[in-house]
Design a protein around this motif. Structure first.
Motif, PDB file in Angstrom:
ATOM      1  N   THR A   1       0.843  -1.199   0.000  1.00 24.72           N
ATOM      2  CA  THR A   1       0.000   0.000   0.000  1.00 24.72           C
ATOM      3  C   THR A   1       0.878   1.250   0.000  1.00 24.72           C
ATOM      4  O   THR A   1       1.656   1.474   0.930  1.00 24.72           O
ATOM      5  CB  THR A   1      -0.907   0.019   1.239  1.00 24.72           C
ATOM      6  OG1 THR A   1      -1.636  -1.210   1.307  1.00 24.72           O
ATOM      7  CG2 THR A   1      -1.874   1.184   1.184  1.00 24.72           C
TER       8      THR A   1
ATOM      9  N   LYS B   1       2.513   2.350   3.604  1.00 29.51           N
ATOM     10  CA  LYS B   1       1.540   2.923   4.516  1.00 29.51           C
ATOM     11  C   LYS B   1       1.123   1.884   5.547  1.00 29.51           C
ATOM     12  O   LYS B   1       0.839   0.732   5.220  1.00 29.51           O
ATOM     13  CB  LYS B   1       0.316   3.419   3.747  1.00 29.51           C
ATOM     14  CG  LYS B   1      -0.635   4.252   4.585  1.00 29.51           C
ATOM     15  CD  LYS B   1      -1.737   4.848   3.721  1.00 29.51           C
ATOM     16  CE  LYS B   1      -2.672   5.702   4.570  1.00 29.51           C
ATOM     17  NZ  LYS B   1      -3.767   6.293   3.753  1.00 29.51           N
ATOM     18  N   ASN B   2       1.101   2.304   6.810  1.00 28.46           N
ATOM     19  CA  ASN B   2       0.757   1.407   7.904  1.00 28.46           C
ATOM     20  C   ASN B   2      -0.743   1.114   7.893  1.00 28.46           C
ATOM     21  O   ASN B   2      -1.554   2.040   7.888  1.00 28.46           O
ATOM     22  CB  ASN B   2       1.156   2.055   9.233  1.00 28.46           C
ATOM     23  CG  ASN B   2       1.125   1.083  10.402  1.00 28.46           C
ATOM     24  OD1 ASN B   2       0.538   0.016  10.321  1.00 28.46           O
ATOM     25  ND2 ASN B   2       1.748   1.475  11.491  1.00 28.46           N
ATOM     26  N   PRO B   3      -1.138  -0.162   7.891  1.00 30.53           N
ATOM     27  CA  PRO B   3      -2.577  -0.473   7.927  1.00 30.53           C
ATOM     28  C   PRO B   3      -3.238  -0.056   9.235  1.00 30.53           C
ATOM     29  O   PRO B   3      -4.453   0.110   9.293  1.00 30.53           O
ATOM     30  CB  PRO B   3      -2.603  -1.999   7.757  1.00 30.53           C
ATOM     31  CG  PRO B   3      -1.246  -2.473   8.159  1.00 30.53           C
ATOM     32  CD  PRO B   3      -0.304  -1.370   7.795  1.00 30.53           C
ATOM     33  N   ASP B   4      -2.431   0.135  10.281  1.00 30.55           N
ATOM     34  CA  ASP B   4      -2.953   0.608  11.559  1.00 30.55           C
ATOM     35  C   ASP B   4      -3.076   2.132  11.495  1.00 30.55           C
ATOM     36  O   ASP B   4      -2.084   2.852  11.465  1.00 30.55           O
ATOM     37  CB  ASP B   4      -2.003   0.188  12.688  1.00 30.55           C
ATOM     38  CG  ASP B   4      -2.523   0.596  14.067  1.00 30.55           C
ATOM     39  OD1 ASP B   4      -3.555   1.288  14.138  1.00 30.55           O
ATOM     40  OD2 ASP B   4      -1.870   0.226  15.064  1.00 30.55           O
ATOM     41  N   SER B   5      -4.282   2.641  11.471  1.00 34.84           N
ATOM     42  CA  SER B   5      -4.520   4.079  11.307  1.00 34.84           C
ATOM     43  C   SER B   5      -4.808   4.791  12.632  1.00 34.84           C
ATOM     44  O   SER B   5      -5.258   5.929  12.631  1.00 34.84           O
ATOM     45  CB  SER B   5      -5.689   4.308  10.349  1.00 34.84           C
ATOM     46  OG  SER B   5      -6.855   3.660  10.833  1.00 34.84           O
ATOM     47  N   SER B   6      -4.534   4.140  13.767  1.00 35.70           N
ATOM     48  CA  SER B   6      -4.789   4.767  15.059  1.00 35.70           C
ATOM     49  C   SER B   6      -3.833   5.931  15.289  1.00 35.70           C
ATOM     50  O   SER B   6      -2.762   6.014  14.663  1.00 35.70           O
ATOM     51  CB  SER B   6      -4.636   3.742  16.187  1.00 35.70           C
ATOM     52  OG  SER B   6      -3.298   3.281  16.268  1.00 35.70           O
TER      53      SER B   6
ATOM     54  N   ASP C   1       2.571   4.980  13.889  1.00 34.61           N
ATOM     55  CA  ASP C   1       3.298   5.734  12.870  1.00 34.61           C
ATOM     56  C   ASP C   1       2.644   5.480  11.515  1.00 34.61           C
ATOM     57  O   ASP C   1       2.218   4.360  11.230  1.00 34.61           O
ATOM     58  CB  ASP C   1       4.767   5.268  12.845  1.00 34.61           C
ATOM     59  CG  ASP C   1       5.644   6.198  12.023  1.00 34.61           C
ATOM     60  OD1 ASP C   1       5.536   6.181  10.779  1.00 34.61           O
ATOM     61  OD2 ASP C   1       6.450   6.930  12.618  1.00 34.61           O
ATOM     62  N   PRO C   2       2.534   6.496  10.669  1.00 32.02           N
ATOM     63  CA  PRO C   2       1.873   6.279   9.366  1.00 32.02           C
ATOM     64  C   PRO C   2       2.643   5.353   8.427  1.00 32.02           C
ATOM     65  O   PRO C   2       2.097   4.904   7.421  1.00 32.02           O
ATOM     66  CB  PRO C   2       1.767   7.691   8.780  1.00 32.02           C
ATOM     67  CG  PRO C   2       2.756   8.514   9.527  1.00 32.02           C
ATOM     68  CD  PRO C   2       2.870   7.917  10.884  1.00 32.02           C
ATOM     69  N   TRP C   3       3.924   5.074   8.737  1.00 27.22           N
ATOM     70  CA  TRP C   3       4.728   4.235   7.852  1.00 27.22           C
ATOM     71  C   TRP C   3       5.231   3.004   8.585  1.00 27.22           C
ATOM     72  O   TRP C   3       5.391   3.017   9.811  1.00 27.22           O
ATOM     73  CB  TRP C   3       5.906   5.011   7.282  1.00 27.22           C
ATOM     74  CG  TRP C   3       5.496   6.172   6.446  1.00 27.22           C
ATOM     75  CD1 TRP C   3       5.445   7.480   6.819  1.00 27.22           C
ATOM     76  CD2 TRP C   3       5.043   6.126   5.095  1.00 27.22           C
ATOM     77  NE1 TRP C   3       4.984   8.261   5.789  1.00 27.22           N
ATOM     78  CE2 TRP C   3       4.733   7.452   4.708  1.00 27.22           C
ATOM     79  CE3 TRP C   3       4.854   5.104   4.171  1.00 27.22           C
ATOM     80  CZ2 TRP C   3       4.258   7.776   3.440  1.00 27.22           C
ATOM     81  CZ3 TRP C   3       4.381   5.422   2.909  1.00 27.22           C
ATOM     82  CH2 TRP C   3       4.093   6.734   2.549  1.00 27.22           C
TER      83      TRP C   3
END
Length: 636
Positions: free
Chosen positions: A193, A221-226, A230-232
């Motif tokens: 992604t 892109k990190n699938p964890d959007s909390s 971290d965004p990456w």
């Protein structure tokens, strides 16, 4: 609240690191010994390609230069066919070169070509072909549409692998086999992604060519959007060189061996992660299992770190970890196994690759307790050299470039980092765009917006004062010999392990002399005399030669600590009186070595009025010449 706590912990960690002296030992200034090749314009992007020990190809905007790195002479300047829209005057309309590599007996050059990526095959003078541009081809998927878009290229055994957007918007960015003797293959879209590719390489196995694999380092892109995430997230992926894609029924022209795993670079006990892979360098070994990856990471709190990985550890994860999200029985052959004919792989094996390509286990660095090095400097590039020292051992030397154009030279001392020096190769503060190491010629090739610089890695003249200075440097390229501190290290004096100088006085090497017939001990400086009137402010200056040394002033029986600046250690006498006259010695102490750096003698002037007035005028001039002293005077 948790994030604030993490930041406080990191601040404390930095204080501990920097208080331990993890700073460059020497700060070296730019000199005329550095070769430079100026560009005609200020470049927003440059790319380097080394062709042997002598030749370097530089790709800029609308040109390719072939440079002799021994003398800096431009051997050839290629002008590429111009297919751009001539009514466009924007910088993006230029042809910025992003790829230079050897491919099919020629030099492949690809560029943005004003938003219409193209590739050309060049034949330099030294080749057996006619000189110049011989062939043109479509560059989509090899070069980006704009140099600000992400891309990489790799050629292996006559095949071209690349990662570049297929569309102008920067979409469909993935790692593909684009051309060559084997069939074209690409990735299954859900596997990654919004990736940013960093580098790709082949790990050769001469005795087992079927199992040769390519490794791709990237962040996505990190699938964890909390909010706490971290965004990456950083990754390493692996594909088999022999992979031809699946059968006509299933996964045709798609990698059947693709696997990926998370790269971890963190302070584990504090749950502080460096998630943004910035650059990486692979130090290959004869046995692929001993090869190492030196990866440079940044973080959301503006810190950078270097983590080192073993290629054997990477492969162990891919060969033994379970597959994330998959709970069934692992089919045979195991997903990711290299086979001679990938088109014959069973559906069960390919289905795991399709739906569960990620490993459950994370790839940990060799030093699992913490990164090899952490800094608040913003590093952007990393390369590594392997150097054989006088003791016969091999040491790894790292070169890290900052966003302000400085180069830090590191010794990898087991699990510790020792910063040998900091040097600026460019007069202005500018980021390093390209950096290559020429191990054969012991050169570092550095690209800036306006020039390319060549740094000699064997700059032993900086440690040539004495045997002790040479040994304290802990520079594997340099040793103390009968000719002083030189790169001819055979039978020379070094102590790379600790830097302690007792070797300079052992029974075998104590008789070492330079051609100037000076002993291995540092020469004692001549005493400098100053006549200072009573009641006048005065200061003494001592140059900082090593940032790892402790500097003190000795006056009579008084030992006074020094608060050094970047380059000097000052001793201020705000109001001269009888007790201030006499001898002053500035001494430096580093490890087991103590050195006298400066000697002064302050004396009172004769009592004659005319002479006294003259000395007052002289002292006033001396102070006026130093703005820093005027500030000190105002304070007092």
């Amino acid at each position: 609240m948790i994030r604030i706590y993490q930041y406080l912990i990191l601040e404390i960690y930095f204080l501990l690191v920097f208080c331990s002296g993890l700073i460059p030992r020497l700060t070296l200034r730019l000199d005329d010994l550095c070769l430079r090749v100026p560009y005609n314009i200020k470049e927003g992007h440059t790319v380097f390609f080394q062709d042997g020990a002598e030749k370097l190809f530089i790709g800029g905007t609308n040109y390719v230069l072939q440079v002799n790195v021994s003398n800096g002479h431009i051997m050839e300047n290629f002008t590429l066919p111009d297919n751009r829209d001539h009514f466009c005057n924007k910088p993006s309309c230029g042809n910025t070169i992003t790829v230079i590599d050897k491919f099919q007996n020629s030099m492949l050059v690809c560029g943005t070509n004003g938003g219409n990526p193209r590739c050309w095959k060049l034949h330099p003078k030294s080749s057996n072909h006619s000189r110049g541009v011989m062939e043109e081809m479509d560059g989509k998927g090899i070069a980006p549409y704009s140099y600000s878009q992400n891309s990489l290229c790799l050629t292996v055994d006559g095949d071209l692998y690349a990662a570049a957007p297929l569309y102008k918007e920067g979409t469909s960015l993935q790692f593909r086999r684009k051309a060559g003797s084997q069939t074209s293959v690409w990735m299954y879209d859900p596997w990654i992604t919004e990736p940013t590719f960093i580098t790709a390489f082949l790990a050769r196995r001469p005795r087992d060519p079927v199992n040769e694999k390519m490794y791709v380092l990237f962040r996505e892109k990190n699938p964890d959007s909390s909010l706490e995430a971290d965004p990456w997230i950083s990754r390493v992926a692996r594909v088999c060189k022999a992979d031809k894609g699946g059968s006509k029924r299933f996964f045709q022209n798609i990698w059947t061996s693709f696997l990926k795993a998370r790269l971890v670079c963190a302070i584990p006990n504090e749950f502080l992660y460096f998630n943004r892979l910035q650059d990486a360098y692979v130090l290959h070994a004869e046995d692929w299992r001993e090869s190492r990856i030196y990866a440079l990471f940044s973080s959301s709190w503006n810190a950078t770190a270097v983590c080192i990985y073993s290629l054997a550890d990477l492969d162990h994860i891919f060969e033994n970890s379970s597959f994330k999200g998959y709970n069934g029985e692992i089919p045979s052959p195991r997903p990711g196994t290299c086979v001679e004919d990938s088109k014959s792989l069973p559906m069960a094996t390919i289905n795991v690759i399709k739906q569960h390509p990620e490993m459950n286990q994370w790839v940990q660095p060799i030093q699992k307790t913490s990164p090899f090095y952490i800094s608040n400097s913003n590093y952007t590039r990393i390369v590594v050299d392997r150097v054989k020292a006088a003791d016969g051992k091999k040491y790894n030397v790292l070169f890290l470039a900052t966003d302000t154009g400085k180069i830090h030279k590191f010794l990898e001392d087991g699990s510790e980092a020792f910063i040998i020096s900091e040097i600026s190769l460019y007069e202005h503060s500018a980021p390093v765009q390209s950096m290559k190491i020429n191990s054969e010629k012991r050169q570092l090739l550095v690209g800036y917006p306006e020039q390319m610089s060549v740094l000699d890695l064997q700059r032993c003249q900086h440690y040539n004062t004495s045997c002790q200075d040479c040994v304290l440097a802990r520079d594997p390229y340099c040793a103390w010999t009968e000719n002083g501190c030189t790169s001819q290290i055979k039978e020379g004096i070094q102590n790379i392990a600790t830097g302690e100088t007792h070797l300079c006085f052992n029974s075998v090497n104590h008789v070492t002399r330079t051609k100037r017939d000076t002993s291995s001990s540092s020469p004692v400086p001549e005493e400098i005399n100053h006549t200072v009137p009573m009641g006048f402010p005065f200061y003494l200056s001592c140059p900082i030669e090593s940032h790892h040394a402790t500097y003190t002033w000795l006056h009579g029986n008084d030992l006074i600590s020094c608060n050094p600046t970047q380059s000097t250690c000052l001793y201020l006498i705000p109001n001269t009186n009888e007790g201030n006259y006499g001898d002053y010695t500035c001494q430096a102490e580093e490890l087991d070595y103590k050195k006298i750096v400066k000697k002064y003698n302050l004396r009172s002037p004769p009592q004659s009025r005319s002479i006294n007035i003259a000395f007052k005028i002289s002292a006033q001039k001396h102070l006026l010449l130093t703005p820093f002293t005027l500030v000190i005077m105002l304070v007092f």
